[in-house]
Design an enzyme around this catalytic site. Structure first.
Site, PDB file in Angstrom:
ATOM      1  N   SER A 234       5.074  -4.956   4.615  1.00 38.75           N
ATOM      2  CA  SER A 234       3.793  -5.092   3.944  1.00 38.75           C
ATOM      3  C   SER A 234       3.099  -6.414   4.293  1.00 38.75           C
ATOM      4  O   SER A 234       2.777  -6.670   5.447  1.00 38.75           O
ATOM      5  CB  SER A 234       4.003  -4.956   2.428  1.00 38.75           C
TER       6      SER A 234
ATOM      7  N   ASP B 120       0.735   6.340   2.693  1.00 39.90           N
ATOM      8  CA  ASP B 120       0.485   4.976   2.233  1.00 39.90           C
ATOM      9  C   ASP B 120      -0.894   4.928   1.582  1.00 39.90           C
ATOM     10  O   ASP B 120      -1.911   5.191   2.234  1.00 39.90           O
ATOM     11  CB  ASP B 120       0.540   4.021   3.429  1.00 39.90           C
TER      12      ASP B 120
ATOM     13  N   HIS C 247       3.855   3.705   0.935  1.00 38.87           N
ATOM     14  CA  HIS C 247       3.725   2.353   1.493  1.00 38.87           C
ATOM     15  C   HIS C 247       5.078   1.694   1.729  1.00 38.87           C
ATOM     16  O   HIS C 247       5.278   1.011   2.736  1.00 38.87           O
ATOM     17  CB  HIS C 247       2.892   1.497   0.532  1.00 38.87           C
TER      18      HIS C 247
END
Length: 484
Positions: free
Chosen positions: A276, A373, A407
């Site tokens: 991330s 995501d 995600h």
């Protein structure tokens, strides 16, 4: 409730230790010893186990419940599944279909992957293990009948269902012999995990994203699989800054220096694994630091995001998301995010995309993402691929987008997540008028997520081992010397 219909497999076991919990079970027509078996009961996170029940009457409904206490707040996470015993009075979770509960169908690791906050715990709590020095203890219990999870949490304890038999499932991120070394060297903060033995081992820097602090579990598991891993804190840990508004890349260069100076670590190159928010940092390390030769991003930012990034004579002022693409209804917490969130950063020539084409010719990138995501970062994976292709370097990057994955993508057999509370950076919070919102980090497709966990874990380990060990000139000389 998740409905699935295939059997998850392909991961090898690290142990054959089996545990039985046995309980005398009586009714008017049947007397037997009921057993709940987990094999292996003590294992690493990435090892699947077999759960079987024996000694019950044929054709009766039963509920299996799993419970895990996590973190300093001791939040409880639970899952449950409804089964019907076969004609022998048995249940084999690896082969038999759940008919209700947290999932339906054959899902051998379902009691782990579908763990979610228990009633009374914040629905945005994250089941994330930060300290690798202790195992997760998953309490698995058997009950008669098909029970809702709420039945176990009624206020009157005497009204809660009676447990027939139970067993504690002990899951570790550190294998025997792995060394855990807290690091406070100059300004770098983290924990180094060295595999058992003397090496030499390929080395990797391991970072997480907006969660902050120090997260050790993946690094410990990498070391358990033969890769020296340095879990590096980025912010909100001890004396580090509380956010990533300013990123001095020299901090990461110092971490590389530290890792490669350790005895038993291949000294001429290392890898970098990121998730991330930390992905743009990992990409920049691969682009600008000659000894970082293999970079992995998972659901990562392909552009400099909100941070003021400096390195030697380089300087970037990161950009924010498009605030017009974050929608929150009045009185609600959950955000709906528009598909144009990433704006023109999907243009391969955008000036704030990390210039990975500047990396040396023997540096490689592996970009992983999920197509569900909610922040659409999987689109950035394609942007990086196109950018490298336009420069004749398509062979230097490999991209994988997993179907029905959100995600986050973490080590095998850890829980899928739903909505998590996302605290905005000060700049973005001011622009949108909120300190944070609930963002969907998972995909609600726990079975597909579990498959992707296993697949991506093999991809990462193979990628690091190949480019940091097998392609290392130092390591090749070492091997040659061993055969003289």
């Amino acid at each position: 409730m998740l409905k699935i219909g295939r059997v998850l497999g392909g991961a090898r076991r690290a142990s054959t230790r089996t545990s039985y919990a046995i309980h005398k079970f009586y009714n008017s027509t049947h007397t037997s010893e009921v057993s709940l078996e987990i094999s292996p009961r003590i294992c690493l996170f990435d090892v699947p186990s077999r759960i079987t029940i024996k000694g019950l009457e044929p054709g009766i409904p039963v509920t299996l419940k799993s419970s895990l206490i996590v973190g300093p707040n001791e939040n409880e996470f639970v899952s449950h599944a409804h089964y019907v015993t076969d004609d022998k009075g048995e249940v084999n979770v690896n082969q038999d279909a759940s008919v209700g509960g947290s999932y339906e169908g054959v899902f051998p690791t379902g009691l782990l992957t579908t763990l979610e906050p228990a009633p009374g715990v914040s629905k945005y709590a994250r089941c994330l293990k930060k300290n690798a020095s202790t195992p997760d203890i998953v309490h698995v219990s058997l009950y008669k009948g098909h029970l809702p999870i709420e039945a176990h949490f009624v206020e009157d304890a005497s009204s809660r269902p009676e447990e027939v038999v139970s067993c504690d499932w002990e899951r570790h991120s550190m294998a025997p012999g792995v060394r855990r070394i807290p690091v406070r060297d100059g300004r770098i903060r983290g924990t180094l995990f060295l595999p058992a033995g003397s090496g030499p081992f390929p080395g990797v820097i391991d970072t997480f994203g907006a969660v902050g602090g120090l997260v050790e579990a993946r690094a410990a598991l990498l070391a358990s699989r033969g890769i020296a891993a340095f879990a590096l804190a980025l912010f909100a840990f001890e004396d580090l800054p509380q956010n990533l508004l300013r990123v001095e890349m020299e901090y990461f260069e110092e971490a590389v220096d530290y890792l490669l100076s350790q005895p038993g670590v291949i000294p001429d190159r290392c890898g970098f694994v990121s998730v991330s928010l930390s992905a743009f940092i990992a990409l920049a390390c691969g682009a600008w630091m000659d000894r970082v030769k293999a970079v992995v991003t998972i659901g990562g930012f392909h552009f400099f995001h909100e941070s003021h990034v400096t390195y030697k004579d380089k300087e970037y002022f990161g950009m924010s998301f498009d605030r017009s693409q974050v929608f929150v209804k009045e009185g609600e917490e959950k955000a709906l995010i528009g598909e144009d969130l990433l704006g023109n950063t999907l243009d391969p020539e955008h000036p704030l995309i990390v210039p990975i084409e500047e990396a040396s010719d023997d540096t490689y990138f592996l970009a992983l993402a999920g197509d569900k995501d909610a922040m659409y970062l999987y689109k950035g994976v394609d942007t990086l691929q196109r950018r490298m292709s336009d420069r004749g370097k398509s062979d230097k990057i490999r991209t994988i987008v997993y179907s029905d994955v959100g995600h986050l993508l973490e080590v095998p057999y850890t829980p899928d997540v739903g909505y998590l509370w996302q605290i905005f950076t000060p700049k973005f919070a001011k622009s949108i008028g909120r300190k944070g919102v609930a963002v969907l980090y998972g995909s609600a497709q726990s079975y597909q997520y579990s498959l992707a966990q296993v697949q991506h874990w093999h991809e990462i380990r193979n990628f690091i081992s190949h480019h940091i060990r097998d392609e290392s000139p130092w390591y090749q000389n070492y091997i040659d010397e061993q055969h003289v």
